[in-house]
Design a protein around this motif. Sequence first.
Motif, short mmCIF file in Angstrom:
data_model
loop_
_atom_site.label_atom_id
_atom_site.label_comp_id
_atom_site.label_asym_id
_atom_site.label_seq_id
_atom_site.Cartn_x
_atom_site.Cartn_y
_atom_site.Cartn_z
N ARG A 94 -3.18 49.04 5.19
CA ARG A 94 -2.64 47.67 5.13
C ARG A 94 -1.13 47.60 4.99
O ARG A 94 -0.48 46.85 5.68
CB ARG A 94 -3.36 46.85 4.05
N ARG A 95 -0.54 48.34 4.03
CA ARG A 95 0.92 48.45 3.90
C ARG A 95 1.64 47.10 3.78
O ARG A 95 2.69 46.90 4.40
CB ARG A 95 1.50 49.23 5.08
N VAL A 96 1.07 46.18 3.06
CA VAL A 96 1.78 44.92 2.82
C VAL A 96 2.89 45.15 1.80
O VAL A 96 2.85 46.12 1.03
CB VAL A 96 0.83 43.80 2.33
N LEU A 97 3.90 44.28 1.80
CA LEU A 97 4.97 44.37 0.81
C LEU A 97 4.50 43.69 -0.47
O LEU A 97 4.49 42.46 -0.57
CB LEU A 97 6.24 43.72 1.35
N ALA A 98 4.09 44.50 -1.43
CA ALA A 98 3.38 44.00 -2.61
C ALA A 98 4.20 43.02 -3.44
O ALA A 98 3.65 42.09 -4.03
CB ALA A 98 2.94 45.18 -3.48
N ARG A 99 5.51 43.21 -3.48
CA ARG A 99 6.35 42.39 -4.35
C ARG A 99 6.97 41.19 -3.62
O ARG A 99 7.83 40.51 -4.16
CB ARG A 99 7.46 43.25 -4.98
N GLN A 100 6.51 40.99 -2.40
CA GLN A 100 6.93 39.82 -1.62
C GLN A 100 5.75 38.86 -1.50
O GLN A 100 4.58 39.28 -1.58
CB GLN A 100 7.42 40.24 -0.23
N THR A 101 6.03 37.59 -1.27
CA THR A 101 4.96 36.61 -1.11
C THR A 101 4.26 36.79 0.23
O THR A 101 4.77 37.48 1.12
CB THR A 101 5.51 35.18 -1.17
N ILE A 102 3.10 36.17 0.35
CA ILE A 102 2.39 36.13 1.64
C ILE A 102 3.32 35.58 2.72
O ILE A 102 3.43 36.15 3.82
CB ILE A 102 1.12 35.26 1.52
N LEU A 103 4.00 34.49 2.40
CA LEU A 103 4.89 33.85 3.36
C LEU A 103 5.99 34.81 3.81
O LEU A 103 6.28 34.93 5.01
CB LEU A 103 5.50 32.60 2.73
N ALA A 104 6.60 35.53 2.87
CA ALA A 104 7.67 36.47 3.20
C ALA A 104 7.15 37.61 4.08
O ALA A 104 7.82 38.06 5.01
CB ALA A 104 8.30 37.02 1.93
N ASN A 105 5.94 38.11 3.79
CA ASN A 105 5.33 39.15 4.61
C ASN A 105 5.14 38.66 6.04
O ASN A 105 5.42 39.39 7.00
CB ASN A 105 3.98 39.58 4.03
N LEU A 133 -5.26 32.78 3.10
CA LEU A 133 -3.83 33.05 2.97
C LEU A 133 -3.07 31.75 2.79
O LEU A 133 -2.07 31.71 2.06
CB LEU A 133 -3.31 33.79 4.21
N ALA A 134 -3.53 30.70 3.45
CA ALA A 134 -2.87 29.39 3.34
C ALA A 134 -2.87 28.90 1.90
O ALA A 134 -1.85 28.40 1.39
CB ALA A 134 -3.56 28.37 4.25
N GLU A 135 -4.00 29.09 1.24
CA GLU A 135 -4.12 28.63 -0.16
C GLU A 135 -3.18 29.40 -1.10
O GLU A 135 -2.80 28.90 -2.14
CB GLU A 135 -5.57 28.86 -0.65
N ARG A 136 -2.82 30.61 -0.70
CA ARG A 136 -2.06 31.50 -1.59
C ARG A 136 -0.69 31.84 -1.02
O ARG A 136 -0.11 32.86 -1.38
CB ARG A 136 -2.85 32.80 -1.80
N ARG A 137 -0.16 31.03 -0.15
CA ARG A 137 1.03 31.41 0.62
C ARG A 137 2.23 31.81 -0.25
O ARG A 137 3.08 32.58 0.20
CB ARG A 137 1.42 30.32 1.61
N HIS A 138 2.31 31.29 -1.48
CA HIS A 138 3.45 31.63 -2.35
C HIS A 138 3.09 32.69 -3.39
O HIS A 138 3.88 32.98 -4.29
CB HIS A 138 3.97 30.36 -3.03
N GLN A 139 1.91 33.28 -3.22
CA GLN A 139 1.45 34.32 -4.15
C GLN A 139 1.99 35.68 -3.69
O GLN A 139 2.15 35.92 -2.49
CB GLN A 139 -0.09 34.34 -4.12
N LEU A 140 2.27 36.60 -4.64
CA LEU A 140 2.72 37.94 -4.28
C LEU A 140 1.58 38.70 -3.61
O LEU A 140 0.43 38.67 -4.06
CB LEU A 140 3.20 38.71 -5.52
N ALA A 141 1.93 39.40 -2.53
CA ALA A 141 0.90 40.10 -1.73
C ALA A 141 0.15 41.14 -2.55
O ALA A 141 -1.03 41.39 -2.33
CB ALA A 141 1.55 40.74 -0.50
N GLY A 142 0.86 41.75 -3.52
CA GLY A 142 0.22 42.79 -4.33
C GLY A 142 -0.88 42.27 -5.25
O GLY A 142 -1.67 43.06 -5.77
N THR A 143 -0.94 40.97 -5.45
CA THR A 143 -1.98 40.39 -6.32
C THR A 143 -3.24 40.00 -5.53
O THR A 143 -4.21 39.54 -6.12
CB THR A 143 -1.45 39.15 -7.06
N LEU A 144 -3.21 40.18 -4.22
CA LEU A 144 -4.36 39.83 -3.39
C LEU A 144 -5.44 40.90 -3.48
O LEU A 144 -5.16 42.06 -3.77
CB LEU A 144 -3.94 39.68 -1.92
N SER A 145 -6.67 40.52 -3.16
CA SER A 145 -7.76 41.49 -3.06
C SER A 145 -7.54 42.36 -1.81
O SER A 145 -6.72 42.02 -0.95
CB SER A 145 -9.10 40.78 -2.95
#
Length: 242
Positions: A94-105, A133-145
Amino acid sequence: MNAEKHKFLLLDVKGLFVNYGGIQALQDVNLTVNLGEVVTLIGANGAGKSTTLRAISRMINVRQGQIIYNGRDITARQAHEVVKYGMAHSPEGRRVLARQTILANLELGAYIRSNSAEVKADLERQFELFPRLAERRHQLAGTLSGGEQQMLAIARALMSRPKLLLLDEPSLGLAPAIVREIFGIIENLRSIGVTILLVEQNANLALQIADRGYVLEAGNITLSGVASDLLKDERVKQAYLG
């Protein structure tokens, strides 16, 4: 399946050899992907599936062979150039940027694009495709399941508006219910015309949604054909379908 969509050859991999140090990881790999198809590459762990995708997206060097994408020889190109040509790679893990928001990713996925109105429209399109993702767009990616991170990785790849999406092990480490959801998303992408080259450990699910498939063993393509035929093939059943 509509035969019309199979007329344009989008990806043509010819005689691909890749070495890792002194080890030959791929030898004489040949495969094609036509516009509008879902093509899957199946095989055991260590067979060279992810290596094949990384070679195609130019993340690793090729010792020998040719990669023709959309009529252009990209064998000697860099990964960032290939993205500009219309190929996106959603990597294993997956390699998402954990400390960035969904929107920033998601915005990072559109870094090669300059039309801000189109990028904004595509952000909304991803949120329609991936409501969680829409519901959590301002959430940090690292906190997602894990499943939500996989959705984000796919959505981020789609933000470059690729003609070809390389998907590497989208079901890895996910619970069965989430795996079904991810494969539902892949089927949805296929229905809206996204061309996909899919590497997947779950051969049964992959072959159910693909047009065609290739079997990779120890760096060699040993079998290929229409996905529905491979599902019935005794060799495939014994080795990969349990």
